[in-house]
Each structure stands twice: as C-alpha cells, then as structure tokens.
Design a protein around this motif. Sequence first.
Motif, short mmCIF file in Angstrom:
data_model
loop_
_atom_site.label_atom_id
_atom_site.label_comp_id
_atom_site.label_asym_id
_atom_site.label_seq_id
_atom_site.Cartn_x
_atom_site.Cartn_y
_atom_site.Cartn_z
N UNK A 199 11.50 33.71 45.31
CA UNK A 199 11.87 32.47 45.99
C UNK A 199 12.12 31.32 45.02
N UNK A 200 11.22 31.10 44.09
CA UNK A 200 11.37 29.96 43.17
C UNK A 200 12.55 30.16 42.22
N UNK A 201 12.67 31.31 41.54
CA UNK A 201 13.84 31.44 40.66
C UNK A 201 15.16 31.44 41.44
N UNK A 202 15.15 31.94 42.67
CA UNK A 202 16.38 31.91 43.47
C UNK A 202 16.82 30.48 43.74
N UNK A 205 13.89 30.12 34.26
CA UNK A 205 14.80 30.35 35.39
C UNK A 205 16.16 29.68 35.14
N UNK A 206 16.16 28.51 34.52
CA UNK A 206 17.43 27.87 34.16
C UNK A 206 18.16 28.67 33.08
N UNK A 207 17.40 29.25 32.15
CA UNK A 207 18.02 30.11 31.13
C UNK A 207 18.65 31.32 31.79
N UNK A 208 18.01 31.86 32.83
CA UNK A 208 18.59 32.98 33.57
C UNK A 208 19.90 32.54 34.22
N UNK A 209 19.91 31.38 34.84
CA UNK A 209 21.14 30.86 35.48
C UNK A 209 22.24 30.67 34.44
N UNK A 210 21.87 30.15 33.28
CA UNK A 210 22.84 29.94 32.20
C UNK A 210 23.47 31.27 31.79
N UNK A 211 22.63 32.26 31.63
CA UNK A 211 23.13 33.58 31.24
C UNK A 211 24.03 34.17 32.33
N UNK A 212 23.63 34.02 33.58
CA UNK A 212 24.41 34.55 34.71
C UNK A 212 25.75 33.85 34.86
N UNK A 213 25.79 32.55 34.53
CA UNK A 213 27.03 31.79 34.65
C UNK A 213 28.12 32.36 33.75
N UNK A 214 27.73 32.98 32.65
CA UNK A 214 28.70 33.56 31.74
C UNK A 214 29.11 34.98 32.09
#
Length: 168
Positions: free
Chosen positions: A44-47, A20-29
């Motif tokens: 809920x959890x990944x959000x 989920x943090x990797x997803x956030x990292x990718x989305x940040x870019x």
Amino acid sequence: MSPGAEKAFPVSWDQFHRDARALAWRLAGIGTWQAIVCVTRGGLVPTAIVARELGIRIIETVGVASYHDYKTQGSLDVIKPVSHKVIDLNGGDGSAVLIVDDLVDTGKTARVVREILPKAHFATVYAKPMGRPLVDTFITEVSQDTWIYFPWDTGLAFQPPIAQSGGG
C-alpha cells in the motif's frame, strides 16, 4: 519470515520513502503502465508513492494473506482478487499493469500474483534471494536471514548495540 531469520533491518519512514521514490525513478525509465496492482497490505505505501511519481491513477489491489502472526509464513489465501477490468487492460495479457509490493521474501506470494498477471511488470522495494527471480525490478537486496522491520510495524524503542545482542 524466512526460516532461521535472525538479522534485523529496521527501516525508517524517511528511508522507506527514499527507497520507494528510487523504485519509481527506476520504473520511469522502463516503460509506462495503465494501472498498478498493489499487493496488500505491504504494497500500500510504496504503491501510493509510485503512483504519485509516475502519474498512475488506476490502482487495484490483490489481497494475499501469508503471514498470519507477522513472523510465521503459513498457507496462502487470495482474500481479494484482481478485478477483471484491470486484468483485461491492453487485451488481457497484463502487460499494461505494474504490480507493486514492499518485499519479495520466499516468493510464495509473488508466484500467486504472477499466476494472475503473468505478463505484468513486478516491482518491489526490497528483495531476498529466494524471491528475487520472481520480480522484474527492485531497489535493495537483503540476505534471506534478515527480517525487515517496516516503519508501519514499529515504534520508537531502545535498541541494544549489535555486539551486546549477539548479532553481527
């Protein structure tokens, strides 16, 4: 679950948090969003993790029920719609909204949510081939015949070796 799914993919809390943090990292870019629409319950959890990492404070939910006994996907029901306040962000086209879910499987749920917010950015932690074209960003693809056991759905128990269970 997809018809004929036989492979098990258990995911630990640590692994899910990393993914989920990797997803956030990718989305940040990719961009910035004014709100997240979380597909409940799996999203809920990944959000929570993505919202923390990206500093997003407006979190809305959309409730779509499809798995009625955890393994059999039935008819889809929107049991909690997205608020008009979130839909209307950025002129009402949904482009300021990030949709987050744990998994896109057959794509049935994703299609329903896409109809509500067609220009939103759809992100999932895991994706299967049938649903993958419906999401914009994901971290890990698994085969269609794989059942993901999320950490909130499991407890610690003995697992027989793959060779003994007939899998592999």
